[in-house]
Design a protein around this motif. Structure first.
Motif, PDB file in Angstrom:
ATOM      1  N   PRO A   2      56.255  44.747  58.215  1.00 41.07           N
ATOM      2  CA  PRO A   2      54.943  44.692  57.567  1.00 41.07           C
ATOM      3  C   PRO A   2      53.814  44.580  58.586  1.00 41.07           C
ATOM      4  O   PRO A   2      53.885  43.828  59.547  1.00 41.07           O
ATOM      5  CB  PRO A   2      55.045  43.425  56.705  1.00 41.07           C
ATOM      6  N   GLY A   3      52.772  45.375  58.356  1.00 41.22           N
ATOM      7  CA  GLY A   3      51.579  45.291  59.174  1.00 41.22           C
ATOM      8  C   GLY A   3      51.653  46.038  60.489  1.00 41.22           C
ATOM      9  O   GLY A   3      50.689  46.055  61.239  1.00 41.22           O
ATOM     10  N   THR A   4      52.784  46.657  60.808  1.00 40.05           N
ATOM     11  CA  THR A   4      52.915  47.344  62.088  1.00 40.05           C
ATOM     12  C   THR A   4      52.618  48.826  61.985  1.00 40.05           C
ATOM     13  O   THR A   4      52.412  49.483  62.993  1.00 40.05           O
ATOM     14  CB  THR A   4      54.340  47.184  62.650  1.00 40.05           C
ATOM     15  N   GLY A   5      52.621  49.350  60.778  1.00 42.96           N
ATOM     16  CA  GLY A   5      52.310  50.756  60.593  1.00 42.96           C
ATOM     17  C   GLY A   5      53.476  51.685  60.732  1.00 42.96           C
ATOM     18  O   GLY A   5      53.334  52.891  60.598  1.00 42.96           O
ATOM     19  N   GLY A   6      54.685  51.162  61.052  1.00 43.77           N
ATOM     20  CA  GLY A   6      55.838  52.018  61.260  1.00 43.77           C
ATOM     21  C   GLY A   6      56.737  52.091  60.045  1.00 43.77           C
ATOM     22  O   GLY A   6      56.887  51.117  59.311  1.00 43.77           O
ATOM     23  N   TYR A   7      57.350  53.265  59.832  1.00 43.84           N
ATOM     24  CA  TYR A   7      58.272  53.444  58.716  1.00 43.84           C
ATOM     25  C   TYR A   7      59.693  53.125  59.140  1.00 43.84           C
ATOM     26  O   TYR A   7      60.121  53.475  60.240  1.00 43.84           O
ATOM     27  CB  TYR A   7      58.219  54.891  58.198  1.00 43.84           C
ATOM     28  N   SER A   8      60.426  52.484  58.260  1.00 43.36           N
ATOM     29  CA  SER A   8      61.838  52.199  58.466  1.00 43.36           C
ATOM     30  C   SER A   8      62.550  52.421  57.145  1.00 43.36           C
ATOM     31  O   SER A   8      62.122  51.894  56.110  1.00 43.36           O
ATOM     32  CB  SER A   8      62.019  50.754  58.941  1.00 43.36           C
ATOM     33  N   ALA A   9      63.625  53.210  57.152  1.00 40.37           N
ATOM     34  CA  ALA A   9      64.368  53.470  55.918  1.00 40.37           C
ATOM     35  C   ALA A   9      64.931  52.174  55.342  1.00 40.37           C
ATOM     36  O   ALA A   9      64.965  51.987  54.121  1.00 40.37           O
ATOM     37  CB  ALA A   9      65.491  54.471  56.193  1.00 40.37           C
ATOM     38  N   GLU A  10      65.353  51.267  56.223  1.00 39.57           N
ATOM     39  CA  GLU A  10      65.903  49.985  55.749  1.00 39.57           C
ATOM     40  C   GLU A  10      64.836  49.161  55.043  1.00 39.57           C
ATOM     41  O   GLU A  10      65.092  48.552  53.998  1.00 39.57           O
ATOM     42  CB  GLU A  10      66.482  49.191  56.929  1.00 39.57           C
ATOM     43  N   TRP A  11      63.650  49.134  55.618  1.00 39.17           N
ATOM     44  CA  TRP A  11      62.541  48.382  55.023  1.00 39.17           C
ATOM     45  C   TRP A  11      62.115  49.023  53.701  1.00 39.17           C
ATOM     46  O   TRP A  11      61.854  48.339  52.700  1.00 39.17           O
ATOM     47  CB  TRP A  11      61.382  48.340  56.022  1.00 39.17           C
ATOM     48  N   HIS A  12      62.055  50.353  53.678  1.00 38.37           N
ATOM     49  CA  HIS A  12      61.722  51.096  52.467  1.00 38.37           C
ATOM     50  C   HIS A  12      62.713  50.733  51.353  1.00 38.37           C
ATOM     51  O   HIS A  12      62.326  50.448  50.214  1.00 38.37           O
ATOM     52  CB  HIS A  12      61.779  52.592  52.782  1.00 38.37           C
ATOM     53  N   HIS A  13      63.988  50.742  51.693  1.00 42.16           N
ATOM     54  CA  HIS A  13      65.050  50.411  50.752  1.00 42.16           C
ATOM     55  C   HIS A  13      64.872  48.988  50.223  1.00 42.16           C
ATOM     56  O   HIS A  13      64.982  48.725  49.020  1.00 42.16           O
ATOM     57  CB  HIS A  13      66.397  50.559  51.455  1.00 42.16           C
ATOM     58  N   GLU A  14      64.580  48.068  51.114  1.00 40.71           N
ATOM     59  CA  GLU A  14      64.402  46.663  50.729  1.00 40.71           C
ATOM     60  C   GLU A  14      63.222  46.493  49.779  1.00 40.71           C
ATOM     61  O   GLU A  14      63.307  45.768  48.784  1.00 40.71           O
ATOM     62  CB  GLU A  14      64.193  45.817  51.992  1.00 40.71           C
ATOM     63  N   GLN A  15      62.104  47.173  50.069  1.00 46.00           N
ATOM     64  CA  GLN A  15      60.919  47.072  49.218  1.00 46.00           C
ATOM     65  C   GLN A  15      61.216  47.533  47.793  1.00 46.00           C
ATOM     66  O   GLN A  15      60.848  46.857  46.821  1.00 46.00           O
ATOM     67  CB  GLN A  15      59.786  47.921  49.802  1.00 46.00           C
TER      68      GLN A  15
END
Length: 252
Positions: free
Chosen positions: A177-190
């Motif tokens: 969060p807040g870093t501006g970068g995309y991550s598939a794992e983070w997307h999945h978690e959200q």
């Protein structure tokens, strides 16, 4: 894994009698943005704008999910039915047939892209009495159907676009969060965390009810992976705009 071999474009008309009312948007998982000029998080706003429901997305914050709670149009449910029927592959945690009463609403979650009605101008989609917009469905991106509680919005979307997902495959972006970068794992978690707040567990298919968390997680992975795999299918994508494509959810 499914592979996209065909893109189906649907011209959709959303009938309404509204006179430019404000859309009721609520945001889940809010955190400060580091790119206040970035407008991609509102990539699905043209759907609401076309049907005279004016959306407003804050520039100061980013979020995990944008939820739309009104005003409701019959076209919203009709569109959910159409997107469901036109999807080649479905992942259903309950009976997906709109004709079947399961005792609660359902939600269809899928990857799609949108385009203006004509002339590549979004203003052409906002037509009097009937907003018109083009949806693009990809046969390698399955639709997920879950039963939902009365807390579920009319529709919602994830702020991550296909262009951001593609960029992550070419650059080592910072994650979180807040870093501006995309991550598939983070997307999945959200997405999974949000879906877990609105899913109606008693209405899940009894055969998978006890292990629904695992089934839901795997299903969301298939939806996201279907979008990530599009990088190999560029010649097939035609008029799909990577900045106007992402994961949306419609209640029906």
């Amino acid at each position: 894994m499914l592979q996209t071999t065909n893109v189906k474009s649907l011209q959709v008309g959303i009938k309404h009698k509204l006179m430019g009312v404000d859309a009721d948007l609520r945001f889940e998982g809010i955190y400060p943005t580091r790119a206040s000029q970035d407008c991609e998080k509102g990539w699905f706003c043209p759907y609401l704008f076309a049907s005279a429901r004016t959306p407003s997305v804050p520039r100061a914050n980013d979020f995990s999910i944008c939820q739309f709670f009104g005003p409701f149009l019959a076209g919203d449910y009709a569109l959910a039915h159409k997107l469901l029927s036109e999807s080649v592959h479905n992942l259903a945690l309950c009976d997906a047939n709109p004709q079947t009463d399961i005792g609660t609403n359902r939600m269809v979650i899928l990857f799609t892209g949108i385009s203006p009605f004509r002339a590549n101008m979004w203003s052409t989609s906002r037509r009097p009495g009937c907003g018109t917009i083009i949806f693009h469905l990809l046969d390698g991106c399955p639709a997920l159907i879950i039963p939902v509680t009365n807390k579920a919005p009319i529709c919602a979307w994830s702020p991550w676009t296909l262009s951001q997902m593609r960029a992550s495959q070419y650059a080592m972006n910072p994650q979180g969060p807040g870093t501006g970068g995309y991550s598939a794992e983070w997307h999945h978690e959200q997405i999974c965390e949000w879906l877990d707040t609105i899913i109606s567990v008693p209405h899940i298919n009894p055969a998978i009810r006890e292990k629904y968390v695992d089934v839901l997680g795997r299903s969301v992975s298939l939806v996201i992976n279907g979008a990530l795999a599009l990088e190999k299918c560029k010649p097939l994508l035609g008029k799909l705009d990577a900045e106007r494509a992402g994961i949306v959810m419609f209640r029906y």
